[in-house]
Scaffold this active site. Structure first.
Site, PDB file in Angstrom:
ATOM      1  N   ASP A  84      22.229  44.250  11.595  1.00  0.00           N
ATOM      2  CA  ASP A  84      21.307  44.599  12.676  1.00  0.00           C
ATOM      3  C   ASP A  84      21.270  43.400  13.623  1.00  0.00           C
ATOM      4  OD1 ASP A  84      19.365  45.687  14.275  1.00  0.00           O
ATOM      5  OD2 ASP A  84      17.768  45.578  12.782  1.00  0.00           O
ATOM      6  N   CYS A 120      18.600  48.645  18.060  1.00  0.00           N
ATOM      7  CA  CYS A 120      17.415  49.349  18.570  1.00  0.00           C
ATOM      8  C   CYS A 120      17.564  49.591  20.077  1.00  0.00           C
ATOM      9  CB  CYS A 120      16.143  48.569  18.265  1.00  0.00           C
ATOM     10  SG  CYS A 120      16.127  46.920  18.993  1.00  0.00           S
TER      11      CYS A 120
END
Length: 140
Positions: free
Chosen positions: A43, A93
């Protein structure tokens, strides 16, 4: 080109980790030999365009390309740390295709990796965007 970060870092291992991100093609992360992990959740830092209330956040194309390139350094290190047959989940995101579809295409075209089918009950969202480096089958 990014320069290695050595000043103002308290922990020597942090310096080495940051240098590994800068020199990902020859990355050696202290304490972690290559091909050591069975699973990696990657991530990396992103533009965060998908976070609320940042929907009105303005970012230049130059910055978006910068995020994509920065993420590829993390990808290069993660792939080296992943065992043959291991699983890597790539997550951001943001809704920027440079950071999503194009980086998934980068992984598939540059490393011996493939996409895994996901159980239908675990799927959410829509298929990937067209014309961003992935085939129709890879976008599903």
């Amino acid at each position: 080109m990014l320069e290695p970060i050595e000043e103002n870092c308290a922990a020597p291992s942090l310096v080495h980790l940051l240098n590994a991100g800068v020199f990902a093609k020859t990355a050696k992360i202290p304490g972690f030999p290559r091909e050591v992990f069975d699973f990696i959740l990657l991530d990396p830092p992103c533009s965060a365009l998908g976070l609320r209330p940042r929907l009105s956040h303005t970012v230049s194309m130059e910055e978006l390309y910068g995020y994509r390139n920065y993420q590829r350094q993390f990808i290069q290190v993660a792939v080296q740390l992943l065992r043959v047959g291991g699983v890597m989940v790539y997550s951001t995101c943001t809704y920027d295709p440079l950071e999503n579809e194009e980086n998934v295409a980068f992984i598939l075209h540059n490393y011996p990796m493939e996409l895994l089918d996901q159980e239908e009950s675990l799927r959410f969202g829509k298929e990937g965007l067209a014309n961003c480096g992935l085939s129709e089958e890879e976008r599903k």
